[in-house]
Design a protein around this motif. Structure first.
Motif, PDB file in Angstrom:
ATOM      1  N   ASP A  76      14.499  21.502  56.897  1.00  0.00           N
ATOM      2  CA  ASP A  76      14.218  21.245  55.440  1.00  0.00           C
ATOM      3  C   ASP A  76      13.152  19.724  55.377  1.00  0.00           C
ATOM      4  O   ASP A  76      13.098  19.733  54.581  1.00  0.00           O
ATOM      5  N   HIS A  86      17.441  18.986  49.430  1.00  0.00           N
ATOM      6  CA  HIS A  86      17.070  18.702  50.430  1.00  0.00           C
ATOM      7  C   HIS A  86      17.465  18.144  51.232  1.00  0.00           C
ATOM      8  O   HIS A  86      15.684  16.973  50.786  1.00  0.00           O
ATOM      9  N   GLU A 213      22.187  26.954  45.534  1.00  0.00           N
ATOM     10  CA  GLU A 213      23.648  26.610  46.362  1.00  0.00           C
ATOM     11  C   GLU A 213      24.365  25.128  47.038  1.00  0.00           C
ATOM     12  O   GLU A 213      23.767  24.881  46.777  1.00  0.00           O
ATOM     13  N   GLY A 243      28.113  21.302  50.993  1.00  0.00           N
ATOM     14  CA  GLY A 243      26.919  20.174  51.149  1.00  0.00           C
ATOM     15  C   GLY A 243      27.466  18.794  50.257  1.00  0.00           C
ATOM     16  O   GLY A 243      27.455  18.848  49.062  1.00  0.00           O
TER      17      GLY A 243
END
Ligand code: ATP
Ligand code: MG
Length: 906
Positions: A76, A86, A213, A243
């Motif tokens: 990423d 990210h 997400e 995350g």
């Protein structure tokens, strides 16, 4: 508002309440998985459980895994800073079921935590399930869809089905796999970053920043076999990943992860250092630079803490790339000196409570980063200039690409990783000829390889099935009986046959008391003796569980099946002393320098010991003395050394030191100093995870001395030290040197040092005096000589210079003569000078006059006897010595006469 720390703990506690055991994150640098450069998901450390290779410790687990997505399947890096969510380094929260609960609990609990505990509006959440796959013969995951719609309050139209790409998780080409169910959040239309993309419609998995997400629930229920087909797995696992940074942004109601308390302190520190402002705009060059730097310093801090160091290959090169990328973004904030390393304390402040290891190694990490920044900084500005001109050329070309040659030059000369050049090119709307770059790179590798020798023996062996050797005796005895099992040579392993005298190979026996090289301790040497032969073992190594005795058959023959007596050389006693001394040294360094000193490597052999450790600067002479003294005092206590096999966790709890980043089994051997029995490890002052051989009591080490302290890389020092016989030998040699000096200097040994110091000082002074004196004399002579030429007598074109000059060196007088010959073009020069009643005569003649019969050699030969001397030389230049300075005038008069005589006769 919840802090990031509370959110992390909240997740862990939520699952702890549901009988999950907390498992600490595994290191970001995987110790035992060469297929993986960096941990990139929570499941990495549980891989062997899914593969059925090890049983789980408990059926449910919860953790926060340190992840780095900068290479391989998950990369990423390019997204960092450009989007809001990210990162290279991030934390993945996860709950795990090892053949315990399955889809129902996983979905219900995730929903409960997000909406009830954390209060996220259910209308903002979306869920995806696996749509099925024809080729694999799998239907839609109806169970998951049913659970979402029946067991949660999610709006039914917020549940969508997606194909294999998004909703089927596989570990690799083969192995455990299964459908997954993701939870996304709709942040609202304002967040869409694809508004300008034609036909874009915001939706789950449409790739814009509106739908993000948050959490992925993986249900492992199949195994993909080698032939590609799926079979139902005997067990069922839940593997989830959420995350932390994204959840924190949602719960703190921030527009981006960077605006949370996980990043803002780091950005604020960077603002302080750079004196630029951060405004949080996406797409802004300055703001982007702050985000990239904040992201990269987190990644660097964690990776270097866990054992990665910047280098030119593998993991090290990934780290170097991240650092160089950050440094380049620093230039956009006008930072031309190292500064990124100054952010390490802030990262520790933000994350040190959850990950204590970064605090422990903060100084070391800073030192490493600063050194790298400084090294790259030296070429970066010049590289940027080179890049600019390459970019100009590229803009003019119709392909709009930076050539492979330019990219390679930037890489090779200026240290620009290819992805840095690419990044800079993209910023200008340019491409890079990567194929051209790769070609040049391949050529360079080829050249490097050609220069290297092939050492493939061990490589070929690693693939062979080798028999295991029983080696428990290595700790208890120096000799044992055994049977020859086979031989190893460059062709491989042979389990039949015999070897003849002179054969060099590796011998494998069924049991051994030899210690094979490991943990920095060298392999033992010794002999294997049978009725018919004697094999000298020069080194012992280990491949998997097979111990290889390397050496040469000195006498007779040796065959598979022969009984041998194995004897370890007496050197081992010296190695033992050095190994125990290494433990004492580590203890002393931590006591005297700093608790945070940690071992980076070691080499322990019979002759000396070497210990590498983290410390930011050179040790002072006083620190070295103190360390030596502390070790010697411990030796004097004659404390016992014991070892015990302990469960790893217990050993860690007792404070036994392990090597950073080293992977240990569930049971470890702990070597303790200062306690009578292995059972009382806790009370020992030194306890280390160690498989090496040690003395029984520290008194037998005898003495200890550090003979060298040096730097081996940024932040890492190396100490070389001696004990026992090695030290005695060293001291004997030193003492001999002192004795010899004492005789030469005619000075008692105690005064040699002062005497030499004085001599060196005097010598310096004299050299200086001599230099300035001769310099003066030299310049004077040259200047005087020029004057002589101006006022000298001339016959035709020929200048005749015959003079007594002040005392000087022969060398300088010759130089003056040469100078005069050159200047006058046609000349005879005769110089005389005296010093301490010694006379020197010199003569020089130009070639045109030599033709007229005037020869320097003849002149000095004829006049030297007048000053009681002799000499001669070539026609161009000659020299003579004499002993009577009083007669110099007479000699010179004679010289003048001779010259004039020759010149006046046609
Ligand atoms: P995305 O599609 O957003 O890149 P992903 O499918 O790669 O995510 P997973 O591999 O399923 O994500 O990882 C599980 C969770 O880890 C994600 O749901 C997300 O919350 C988080 N995550 C993944 N990649 C990153 C990243 N680069 N930075 C921060 N968090 C991430
Ligand atoms: Mg991803």
């Amino acid at each position: 508002m919840l802090t990031a720390k509370q959110i992390r703990t909240g997740f862990i506690d939520f699952f702890r309440d549901k009988d999950h055991d907390f498992v600490p994150s595994s290191p970001i640098v995987p110790a035992d998985d060469p297929t993986l450069l960096f941990a990139n998901a929570g499941m990495n450390q549980f891989k062997d459980i899914f593969l059925g290779l090890t049983p789980p410790k408990s059926p449910r687990a919860v953790n926060s895994q340190k992840c780095l997505r900068v290479s391989g399947k998950h990369n990423d890096l390019e997204e960092v800073g450009k989007d809001t969510y990210h990162h290279t380094f991030f934390e993945m929260l996860g709950n795990w079921s090892f053949d315990d609960y399955f889809k129902a609990e996983a979905i219900e609990w995730a929903w409960q935590l997000l909406t009830e505990v954390w209060g996220i509006d259910p209308d903002k959440l979306w869920a995806s399930v696996f749509a099925g796959d024809k080729a694999d013969g799998l239907p839609e995951d109806a169970e998951a869809r049913r659970l979402w719609t029946k067991a949660t309050s999610i709006p039914a139209e917020h549940v969508g089905a997606f194909g294999k790409k998004d909703n089927f998780w596989e570990m690799g080409e083969a192995g455990p796999c299964g459908p997954c169910s993701e939870i996304h959040i709709d942040l609202g239309p304002d967040h869409c970053d694809k508004k300008n993309v034609p036909h874009h419609k915001c939706a789950v998995n449409a790739g814009c920043a509106r739908f993000i997400e948050l959490w992925n629930l993986v249900f492992i229920q199949y195994n993909r076999t080698e032939d590609g087909s799926l079979v139902e797995l005997g067990a069922r696992y839940v593997d989830t990943g959420a995350g932390l940074e994204r959840i924190v942004a949602v719960l703190q109601d921030k527009p981006s992860n960077y605006d949370t308390d996980l990043f803002m302190p780091v950005i604020a520190a960077a603002v302080q250092l750079t004196q630029h402002k951060y405004a949080g705009r996406i797409g802004d060059t300055t703001d982007n630079a702050f985000r990239v730097i904040a992201d990269h310093i987190r990644a660097l801090t964690f990776a270097i803490t866990d054992g990665a160091t910047p280098s030119n290959e593998g993991r090290g090169y990934v780290i170097r790339r991240i650092l160089r990328r950050a440094a380049r973004f620093g230039r956009q904030l006008d930072m031309h000196e190292p500064f990124i390393y100054k952010l390490v304390p802030t990262v520790c402040h933000c994350l040190g409570d959850a990950f204590g290891e970064i605090r422990q190694r903060a100084d070391y990490v800073s030192t490493v980063i600063e050194a790298e920044e400084a090294a790259f900084g030296r070429t970066l500005d010049r590289g940027i200039e080179i890049f600019e001109s390459a970019a100009k050329r590229a803009k003019k070309s119709h392909l709009k690409t930076i050539s492979g040659d330019d990219a390679f030059q930037l890489y090779d000369t200026f240290g620009f990783p290819l992805d840095l050049t690419q990044l800079m090119a993209v910023e200008r709307g340019l491409g890079v000829d990567t194929a051209g770059f790769d070609k040049l790179m391949a050529q360079q590798r080829q050249r490097a390889r050609a220069a290297q020798k092939d050492t493939s023996l061990v490589m070929t062996l690693a693939d062979t099935e080798l028999p295991a050797t029983e080696d428990l005796h290595k700790y208890t005895t120096d000799s044992c009986e055994a049977k020859v099992v086979g031989f190893i040579d460059p062709q491989g392993f042979k389990d039949t046959g015999r070897i003849e005298p002179g054969t060099e190979c590796g011998v494998v026996i069924d049991r051994t008391c030899f210690y094979a090289e490991a943990g920095g301790q060298v392999g033992d040497c010794g002999t294997l003796r049978s009725e018919s032969g004697e094999f000298i073992v020069a080194d012992t190594t280990k491949i998997v569980n097979c111990i290889i005795h390397k050496g040469k058959l000195a006498k007779g023959t040796l065959a598979v099946g022969d009984s041998v007596q194995a004897f370890v050389s007496k050197d081992r006693q010296a190695t033992r002393k050095n190994h125990t001394a290494t433990h004492l040294l580590q203890w002393a360094l931590q006591t005297i320098l700093d608790k945070s000193v940690s071992q980076q490597g070691s080499l322990v052999g019979p002759d000396y010991l070497r210990f590498d450790f983290t410390y930011p600067k050179a040790l002072t002479a006083e620190q070295i003395k103190d360390v030596e003294k502390a070790v010697r005092e411990k030796i004097a206590t004659d404390a016992p050394v014991t070892s015990a096999l302990l469960p790893r966790e217990k050993a860690e709890k007792l404070g036994a030191m392990a090597l950073f980043g080293e992977k240990y089994g569930d049971e470890v051997r702990v070597v303790a100093i200062g306690t009578d029995s292995g059972e009382q490890v806790a009370s020992a002052f030194s306890k280390e995870f160690c498989g090496g051989t040690h003395v029984d009591r520290v008194g037998s080490i005898g003495s200890f001395k550090i003979i060298k302290e040096e730097s081996i890389s940024a932040g890492v020092r190396r100490i070389t030290a001696l004990t026992g016989a090695g030290l005695t030998g060293y001291l004997e040699k030193r003492s001999e040197i002192v004795d010899r000096l004492s005789v030469t200097l005619k000075t008692p040994a105690e005064e040699v040092a002062e005497r030499v110091a004085k001599l060196v000082k005097d010598n310096k002074k004299l050299t200086k005096q001599l230099k300035s004196a001769s310099k003066l004399a030299g310049t004077d002579l040259m200047a005087d000589a020029k004057k002589l030429l101006d006022k000298c007598e001339k016959i035709g074109a020929a200048s005749i210079i015959v003079e007594q000059i002040p005392a000087t060196s022969v060398e300088q007088a010759r130089q003056a003569i040469d100078m005069l010959k050159k200047k006058a073009k046609s000349a005879v020069v005769v110089f005389a000078f005296s010093e301490d009643s010694k006379v020197t005569l010199l003569a020089g003649v130009t070639d045109d006059l030599i033709k007229k019969g005037i020869k320097a050699g003849d002149i000095v030969k004829q006049i030297a006897p007048i000053v009681d001397g002799g000499g001669g030389g070539r026609p161009q230049m000659a020299q003579a010595g004499g002993k009577n300075p009083e007669k110099i005038d007479e000699a010179l008069t004679k010289a003048s006469e001779l010259i004039k005589q020759k010149l006046s006769t046609p």
